[in-house]
Design a protein around this motif. Structure first.
Motif, PDB file in Angstrom:
ATOM      1  N   UNK A 536      -5.416  12.051 -74.667  1.00 47.67           N
ATOM      2  CA  UNK A 536      -4.273  11.156 -74.743  1.00 47.67           C
ATOM      3  C   UNK A 536      -3.180  11.437 -73.741  1.00 47.67           C
ATOM      4  N   UNK A 537      -3.338  12.481 -72.937  1.00 46.63           N
ATOM      5  CA  UNK A 537      -2.293  12.839 -71.975  1.00 46.63           C
ATOM      6  C   UNK A 537      -2.921  13.377 -70.689  1.00 46.63           C
ATOM      7  N   UNK A 538      -3.887  12.644 -70.155  1.00 49.14           N
ATOM      8  CA  UNK A 538      -4.626  13.070 -68.963  1.00 49.14           C
ATOM      9  C   UNK A 538      -3.846  12.668 -67.713  1.00 49.14           C
ATOM     10  N   UNK A 539      -3.814  13.586 -66.726  1.00 47.32           N
ATOM     11  CA  UNK A 539      -3.175  13.312 -65.442  1.00 47.32           C
ATOM     12  C   UNK A 539      -4.104  13.777 -64.329  1.00 47.32           C
ATOM     13  N   UNK A 540      -4.535  12.837 -63.483  1.00 45.02           N
ATOM     14  CA  UNK A 540      -5.462  13.128 -62.385  1.00 45.02           C
ATOM     15  C   UNK A 540      -4.938  12.437 -61.129  1.00 45.02           C
ATOM     16  N   UNK A 541      -4.987  13.139 -60.013  1.00 41.50           N
ATOM     17  CA  UNK A 541      -4.634  12.558 -58.725  1.00 41.50           C
ATOM     18  C   UNK A 541      -5.786  12.788 -57.758  1.00 41.50           C
ATOM     19  N   UNK A 542      -6.026  11.824 -56.878  1.00 40.78           N
ATOM     20  CA  UNK A 542      -7.103  11.960 -55.903  1.00 40.78           C
ATOM     21  C   UNK A 542      -6.781  11.149 -54.663  1.00 40.78           C
ATOM     22  N   UNK A 543      -7.470  11.483 -53.588  1.00 41.63           N
ATOM     23  CA  UNK A 543      -7.366  10.721 -52.343  1.00 41.63           C
ATOM     24  C   UNK A 543      -8.680  10.003 -52.119  1.00 41.63           C
ATOM     25  N   UNK A 544      -8.601   8.711 -51.817  1.00 37.15           N
ATOM     26  CA  UNK A 544      -9.808   7.903 -51.618  1.00 37.15           C
ATOM     27  C   UNK A 544      -9.642   7.111 -50.326  1.00 37.15           C
ATOM     28  N   UNK A 545     -10.777   6.709 -49.764  1.00 39.70           N
ATOM     29  CA  UNK A 545     -10.745   5.889 -48.554  1.00 39.70           C
ATOM     30  C   UNK A 545     -10.045   4.573 -48.857  1.00 39.70           C
ATOM     31  N   UNK A 546      -9.140   4.200 -47.965  1.00 34.00           N
ATOM     32  CA  UNK A 546      -8.300   3.032 -48.215  1.00 34.00           C
ATOM     33  C   UNK A 546      -9.142   1.767 -48.278  1.00 34.00           C
ATOM     34  N   UNK A 547      -8.929   1.031 -49.342  1.00 27.28           N
ATOM     35  CA  UNK A 547      -9.620  -0.249 -49.505  1.00 27.28           C
ATOM     36  C   UNK A 547      -8.669  -1.279 -50.067  1.00 27.28           C
ATOM     37  N   UNK A 548      -8.923  -2.540 -49.790  1.00 26.98           N
ATOM     38  CA  UNK A 548      -8.031  -3.607 -50.227  1.00 26.98           C
ATOM     39  C   UNK A 548      -8.697  -4.474 -51.294  1.00 26.98           C
ATOM     40  N   UNK A 549      -9.681  -3.938 -51.978  1.00 29.91           N
ATOM     41  CA  UNK A 549     -10.399  -4.711 -52.998  1.00 29.91           C
ATOM     42  C   UNK A 549     -10.241  -4.102 -54.384  1.00 29.91           C
ATOM     43  N   UNK A 550      -9.281  -3.206 -54.571  1.00 29.67           N
ATOM     44  CA  UNK A 550      -9.009  -2.641 -55.896  1.00 29.67           C
ATOM     45  C   UNK A 550     -10.081  -1.710 -56.402  1.00 29.67           C
ATOM     46  N   UNK A 551     -10.658  -0.879 -55.514  1.00 31.71           N
ATOM     47  CA  UNK A 551     -11.716   0.032 -55.955  1.00 31.71           C
ATOM     48  C   UNK A 551     -11.219   1.011 -57.018  1.00 31.71           C
ATOM     49  N   UNK A 552      -9.964   1.467 -56.880  1.00 31.07           N
ATOM     50  CA  UNK A 552      -9.441   2.444 -57.833  1.00 31.07           C
ATOM     51  C   UNK A 552      -9.388   1.862 -59.235  1.00 31.07           C
ATOM     52  N   UNK A 553      -8.932   0.630 -59.359  1.00 35.44           N
ATOM     53  CA  UNK A 553      -8.796   0.010 -60.676  1.00 35.44           C
ATOM     54  C   UNK A 553     -10.118  -0.520 -61.206  1.00 35.44           C
ATOM     55  N   UNK A 554     -10.967  -1.059 -60.307  1.00 37.95           N
ATOM     56  CA  UNK A 554     -12.184  -1.730 -60.758  1.00 37.95           C
ATOM     57  C   UNK A 554     -13.374  -0.784 -60.909  1.00 37.95           C
ATOM     58  N   UNK A 555     -13.393   0.304 -60.141  1.00 35.37           N
ATOM     59  CA  UNK A 555     -14.591   1.150 -60.141  1.00 35.37           C
ATOM     60  C   UNK A 555     -14.272   2.578 -60.609  1.00 35.37           C
ATOM     61  N   UNK A 556     -13.297   3.220 -59.934  1.00 35.83           N
ATOM     62  CA  UNK A 556     -13.069   4.643 -60.206  1.00 35.83           C
ATOM     63  C   UNK A 556     -12.521   4.856 -61.613  1.00 35.83           C
ATOM     64  N   UNK A 557     -11.497   4.067 -62.013  1.00 42.65           N
ATOM     65  CA  UNK A 557     -10.935   4.227 -63.358  1.00 42.65           C
ATOM     66  C   UNK A 557     -11.982   3.975 -64.447  1.00 42.65           C
ATOM     67  N   UNK A 558     -12.818   2.921 -64.368  1.00 48.55           N
ATOM     68  CA  UNK A 558     -13.876   2.765 -65.384  1.00 48.55           C
ATOM     69  C   UNK A 558     -14.884   3.916 -65.392  1.00 48.55           C
ATOM     70  N   UNK A 559     -15.211   4.478 -64.216  1.00 45.20           N
ATOM     71  CA  UNK A 559     -16.129   5.613 -64.187  1.00 45.20           C
ATOM     72  C   UNK A 559     -15.490   6.841 -64.830  1.00 45.20           C
ATOM     73  N   UNK A 560     -14.208   7.077 -64.538  1.00 42.07           N
ATOM     74  CA  UNK A 560     -13.514   8.192 -65.182  1.00 42.07           C
ATOM     75  C   UNK A 560     -13.414   7.981 -66.689  1.00 42.07           C
ATOM     76  N   UNK A 561     -13.289   6.743 -67.111  1.00 40.48           N
ATOM     77  CA  UNK A 561     -13.227   6.460 -68.547  1.00 40.48           C
ATOM     78  C   UNK A 561     -14.504   6.884 -69.244  1.00 40.48           C
ATOM     79  N   UNK A 562     -15.646   6.658 -68.585  1.00 36.02           N
ATOM     80  CA  UNK A 562     -16.916   7.085 -69.179  1.00 36.02           C
ATOM     81  C   UNK A 562     -17.078   8.598 -69.115  1.00 36.02           C
ATOM     82  N   UNK A 563     -16.655   9.197 -68.009  1.00 40.02           N
ATOM     83  CA  UNK A 563     -16.803  10.647 -67.867  1.00 40.02           C
ATOM     84  C   UNK A 563     -15.940  11.390 -68.895  1.00 40.02           C
TER      85      UNK A 563
END
Length: 830
Positions: A536-563
C-alpha cells in the motif's frame, strides 16, 4: 579424593588467569609499540627521512637528479621545521649514489634559499611561485658546478641543465600535492584523481632510488614496482591498477632505459589483476603472474624468465602478507571503491543522525513545554478556592468591620459564625447577582449592626470577584490550549525525526528481478531504484527510453502490478530528466478508493461574493479532506472570515497535526485575533482512501447526510461556532463508508431556506432520497434548485452544497501477466 578434585579445578583456573594476564600485557605492549612507531614515522619524521634518502639516490638517464631540490623546497614551504632532516637525507642519499652529487645538493639548496628570500620581498604567495624558484635554483646550481669543474659551459650542458630544471619544475607541483599525504598520519578527505596520480609518481620516484640494489640476482625496484601495482589493482580495480602500472613503468624506464619493457609488464599486470579482483588476493596474484609470463617472454626472452618469475613471486609474497587493515584504509581514500562508498554512507548517516537528533531534541522540548503548561490543569484546587474566599471577605471586612465597635465580638469571640454567615451571603450574591435570600438577610440583620453596609460591600465586590475568576479560568484554558498545540507540534517533529532516520533499504535482488522481467519483453530500461516495498505504500523510480505512446502507463505499470500483486500507477514522468534521452518515471501504489466531488453554491440575493467557503484537501497521508466554513453574516467580511478559517485549517492539517488539535488551534487564532463578535462554522470530513473510514468534525455546523442506495443517514455533532469561546471539546463522529456512498455536506443557508417546513431534517432526507442520479455535480445542482424553488425563488442566505462520491479505484489498465515466475514479496505496511 577431595583434595585432588580441588587441585584439578584450581590449577586450570590459575593457568587461565595467567594466560589472560599475559595476553593483556602483550596487547598493551603492542599498542605502545604501535604508538611509538607512529610517533617515529610521522612526528619525528622517519618516513620523511627515508623518502628523502631514496630520492637523493634517484637519477634519470644516469646523469640528472631532478628529485632532490623539489623535495627539499616543498618540505621547506610546508614543514619548515623538518627541512634540516630532509636536506640531510637527500645529501646522504646522493653521497651513497654518486659522490660529486653532494656538491649539487648543497649548492642547489643554497641557491634556492637565496632566490626564495629575495623573491619573498616581492611575492605575496610563495607557494604558487615555488616551481619557478626551484627552476632557477636548479639551473643556477648545475651551471655553476659545470663551470667550476670544466671551466666553460657547452650547449650540451645548457640543454641538460634546462631539462633537469624543467623536470624539477614539474616535480615541484607534483610533490606539493603528494608529500602532505606522507607527512600526515590521518587523511580526512578522499583522494582526488590528481592527488592519486601525484602520489603514484612520488612512490615511483622513490623506487628509482633503489636502482642497483640486488637480492640473489633480483632487482629491488622491480619487486617494489610489481607490489605497488598489484596492491592498487586489488584495492581500486583495473583502471587504477593499469594507471599505476603505466606511471610506475614510465618513471623506472626514464631512470634505466633497460627497464623500458617494465612499463608494458606493469600496465598489463595491473589490468589483469584488477579484472580478477573478485577472486580476492589469489585472483589478483594470478593476474600479476600471467602478465609477468606473457610480457617477460616478450621483453627478455626465456633466459631471464626465471629471475622475472622470482621477482614476481617475492612481490606476491609481500602482497599476501600485507595486513587487511592496510588495504582497507587505503581503499577508503580512493573514490569508486566499496570501502569509500561505505565511508561516505557512514558520513551521511552521521549527518542524518545528527539532524534527526536535533529535531528529536526540539520534539522533547515542545513536549516538556506542553507538560509544563498543562501541569496544573484547568481545575481549581480546594485550597485555591478557600484562598479566593478569604481574599474576598478580607476586602469586604476592610471596608466595613475595621471601624466597627463590635469587631472583637464578631471576629474574635464568634469568628466561625461570622465567617460562615458572610460566606453564605457571598454565595447567594454570586448565584443571583445580589443578596436576595430573605432568610439570609433577616438572619444577618439580627446578627450585624452594620448589615446594610456589609451587604452593599458584598454586592460591590462580587463583580470584581467574578471578573477575576473568569480571567483566571480563561488563563488556565489558554494554557491548556497552548499545551495541546505544543504537544501536537512535538508529535509532528517526533514523526519527522523518525522519518529522517529511515534509510533507503537495499532491494538489489528485487531490482534485478524487475530489470530482467522488463528487459525480457523488449523494454529499454536504464536502471530501477526501489525506495519502499511496503504493501500500500510502494515507491519505485526508473529510467526508460523516451517514448511518446505512454509505455510507462500502458505497459510498465501493468507489468509491475502483476509482479508486485498490487495496483501500481504512474505518479510522475519527466521526459527531459536525463541528457541521454531517457525519461525519469516514478511509480507508486494506487489508492483503494477515489473520490469525485461536485459543488453548487450561490450568494445571498444572487450576489457575487458568498460568505460560505469550501475546500477539498489532498493530504500526503492518503487522506482526503472536505470542508465547508460559513462566516457570520454575508458579503465580503463573512467571506474573508470563512476563507481564512479554511486556509488556516489546510496549512495545519498538511503539517501533520492531528485533526482535533488543528481545529482547536484555528479556534484559538480566531478567538484571540479580534475583539469583534465574528464567528465561523466549520464542517470537516476526513476520508481515508485506503480503508474508506471517515471522521466528521462539526463546529457550529448543521448535519450532513450520507446517501447509501435508497437510505439516507444523518451525521450530527453539537459544537459552538469557532471563535465564540476559547476552550471547547471537539466531538468526533466516525463512520465507515462504502463504495457508491454519497456524502452531502451543506451550509445553514440550505437547511434554513424553507421557512414553512417544521422538520427540516426529514424534509432534507426526502429531497436526497428522491434524487435519481449518482453524479455528484448533478446531485448538488438538483438539491440547490429544489431548495431555491421551495423558497419561492428567493435566495435568503448564502447557500453551499458539496457532494462527495466514494468509488473503488479501478485502474485504467489491467495488470499484464508475466509468464515467468517473477513474484516479489512485499512488507506489510507499518
Amino acid at each position: 579424593m577431595k583434595g585432588k578434585v580441588t587441585k584439578d579445578v584450581v590449577e586450570p583456573m590459575r593457568d587461565w588467569l595467567y594466560m589472560d594476564r599475559f595476553f593483556s600485557i602483550v596487547t598493551a605492549m603492542s599498542d605502545k609499540a604501535k604508538h611509538r612507531l607512529d610517533w617515529l614515522l610521522f612526528q619525528w619524521g622517519l618516513l620523511l627521512f627515508i623518502v628523502g634518502f631514496l630520492l637523493g639516490r634517484a637519477m634519470i638517464l644516469s646523469e640528472i637528479t631532478p628529485f632532490i631540490l623539489p623535495f627539499v623546497a616543498v618540505v621547506y614551504v610546508l614543514k619548515k621545521e623538518k627541512v634540516g632532516m630532509a636536506a640531510l637525507a637527500v645529501l646522504l642519499g646522493a653521497l651513497t649514489s654518486v659522490i660529486h652529487n653532494g656538491w649539487f645538493v648543497v649548492l642547489s639548496i643554497f641557491f634556492f634559499l637565496l632566490i626564495y628570500k629575495a623573491a619573498s620581498a616581492f611575492l605575496e604567495e610563495s607557494t604558487k611561485s615555488l616551481p619557478y624558484l626551484v627552476f632557477f635554483g636548479s639551473i643556477s646550481a648545475r651551471l655553476f658546478i659545470t663551470y667550476i669543474t670544466v671551466g666553460h659551459i657547452t650547449g650540451y650542458s645548457w640543454m641538460m641543465a634546462t631539462v633537469e630544471a624543467g623536470l624539477s619544475f614539474i616535480l615541484t607541483m607534483i610533490f606539493l600535492q603528494s608529500i602532505p599525504l606522507l607527512t600526515s598520519k590521518k587523511i580526512h578527505q578522499p583522494l582526488k584523481n590528481e592527488e592519486m596520480v601525484c602520489l603514484i609518481i612520488l612512490l615511483a620516484s622513490v623506487m628509482t632510488g633503489t636502482i642497483g640494489w640486488m637480492i640473489y640476482d633480483m632487482t629491488v625496484e622491480h619487486i617494489l614496482a610489481r607490489y605497488l601495482v598489484v596492491l592498487f589493482a586489488f584495492v581500486a580495480g583495473a583502471a587504477i591498477g593499469s594507471t599505476v602500472g603505466v606511471v610506475t613503468g614510465l618513471i623506472l624506464s626514464l631512470a634505466s632505459v633497460a627497464s623500458l619493457y617494465q612499463m608494458s609488464l606493469l600496465a598489463f599486470a595491473g589490468l589483469l589483476g584488477g579484472l580478477l579482483k573478485e577472486g580476492k588476493k589469489v585472483g589478483v596474484s594470478i593476474g600479476l603472474l600471467i602478465g609477468t609470463l606473457l610480457i617477460g617472454l616478450y621483453g627478455e626472452g626465456g633466459g631471464q624468465i626465471s629471475v622475472t618469475l622470482a621477482e614476481t613471486m617475492v612481490a606476491i609474497l609481500l602482497f599476501v602478507i600485507t595486513p587487511k587493515s592496510w588495504t582497507t584504509k587505503l581503499a577508503r581514500f580512493i573514490p569508486g571503491t566499496v570501502e569509500h562508498s561505505k565511508e561516505q554512507q557512514q558520513y551521511l548517516r552521521k549527518i542524518r543522525d545528527i539532524t534527526a537528533g536535533r529535531v528529536e531534541q526540539f520534539s522533547h522540548l515542545f513536549h516538556t513545554l506542553s507538560d509544563s503548561f498543562s501541569a496544573n490543569g484547568i481545575h481549581v484546587e480546594p485550597d485555591e478556592k478557600d484562598k479566593e474566599v478569604d481574599y474576598f471577605l478580607s476586602n469586604v471586612t476592610e471596608k466595613t468591620c475595621q471601624t466597627c465597635f463590635k469587631k472583637e465580638r464578631c471576629w474574635v469571640q464568634n469568628f466561625q459564625k461570622t465567617y460562615d454567615s458572610m460566606q453564605n451571603l457571598m454565595v447567594d450574591a454570586e448565584k443571583s447577582g445580589g443578596v436576595q435570600n430573605p432568610s439570609l438577610l433577616l438572619e444577618w440583620k439580627k446578627y450585624c449592626v452594620k448589615h446594610d453596609k456589609v451587604v452593599t460591600a458584598i454586592q460591590q465586590e462580587i463583580g470584581q470577584f467574578q471578573a477575576h475568576k473568569k480571567l483566571r479560568k480563561q488563563v488556565l484554558e489558554s494554557r491548556k490550549l497552548v499545551a495541546d498545540q505544543l504537544l501536537g507540534v512535538s508529535r509532528v517533529m517526533g514523526d519527522f525525526a523518525k522519518e529522517i532516520q529511515k534509510e533507503k533499504e537495499a532491494h538489489y535482488m528485487q531490482e534485478e528481478q524487475m530489470l530482467d522481467a522488463l528487459r525480457g519483453v523488449g523494454l529499454e530500461v536504464g536502471h530501477i531504484d526501489i525506495y519502499r516495498l511496503e504493501e500500500g505504500n510502494i515507491e519505485i523510480e526508473m529510467s526508460i527510453a523516451q517514448g511518446h505512446h505512454g509505455q510507462a502507463e500502458k505497459i510498465i505499470a501493468p507489468m509491475l502490478s502483476d509482479i508486485l500483486r498490487e495496483t501500481i500507477i504512474v505518479k510522475s514522468e519527466d521526459n527531459q530528466f536525463y541528457p541521454n534521452g531517457y525519461s525519469h518515471v516514478s511509480f507508486g501504489s494506487a489508492k483503494k478508493y477515489v473520490v469525485d466531488v461536485g459543488v453548487a453554491n450561490v450568494a445571498k440575493g444572487g450576489g457575487w461574493i458568498s460568505g460560505d467557503s469550501y475546500s477539498t484537501i489532498e493530504l500526503g497521508s492518503g487522506k482526503h479532506a472536505v470542508a465547508i466554513s460559513d462566516g457570520m453574516g454575508n458579503g465580503e467580511r463573512a467571506h474573508l472570515e470563512s476563507n481564512e478559517t479554511l486556509q488556516l485549517l489546510q496549512k495545519i492539517l498538511q503539517s501533520g497535526i492531528e485533526e482535533t488539535v488543528a481545529i482547536k488551534s484555528v479556534n484559538s487564532v480566531l478567538s484571540l485575533r479580534t475583539t469583534d463578535e465574528i464567528f465561523s462554522t466549520l464542517d470537516l470530513a476526513m476520508i481515508d482512501l485506503q480503508d474508506a473510514s471517515a471522521k466528521f468534525l462539526k463546529i457550529g455546523s448543521i448535519p450532513s447526510f450520507i446517501k447509501r442506495g435508497s437510505s439516507v443517514l444523518k451525521i450530527e455533532a453539537s459544537n459552538l461556532p469557532m471563535g465564540m469561546i476559547q476552550e471547547f471539546d471537539v466531538d468526533v463522529v466516525s463512520e465507515q463508508l462504502k463504495p457508491g456512498d454519497l456524502l452531502i455536506m451543506i451550509s445553514d443557508g440550505i437547511f434554513d431556506a424553507p421557512k414553512h417546513v417544521e422538520n427540516k431534517e426529514l424534509w432534507m432526507k426526502r429531497i436526497i432520497s428522491e434524487i435519481d442520479t449518482e453524479n455528484p455535480q448533478e446531485v448538488a445542482d438538483t438539491i440547490l434548485e429544489r431548495v431555491i424553488r421551495s423558497s419561492s425563488n428567493v435566495i435568503g442566505d448564502d447557500m453551499t452544497i458539496v457532494v462527495t462520491k466514494l468509488k473503488r479505484n479501478t485502474p485504467k489498465w489491467a495488470a499484464i501477466p508475466m509468464y515467468k515466475s517473477t513474484k516479489i514479496v512485499k512488507k506489510k505496511a507499518q
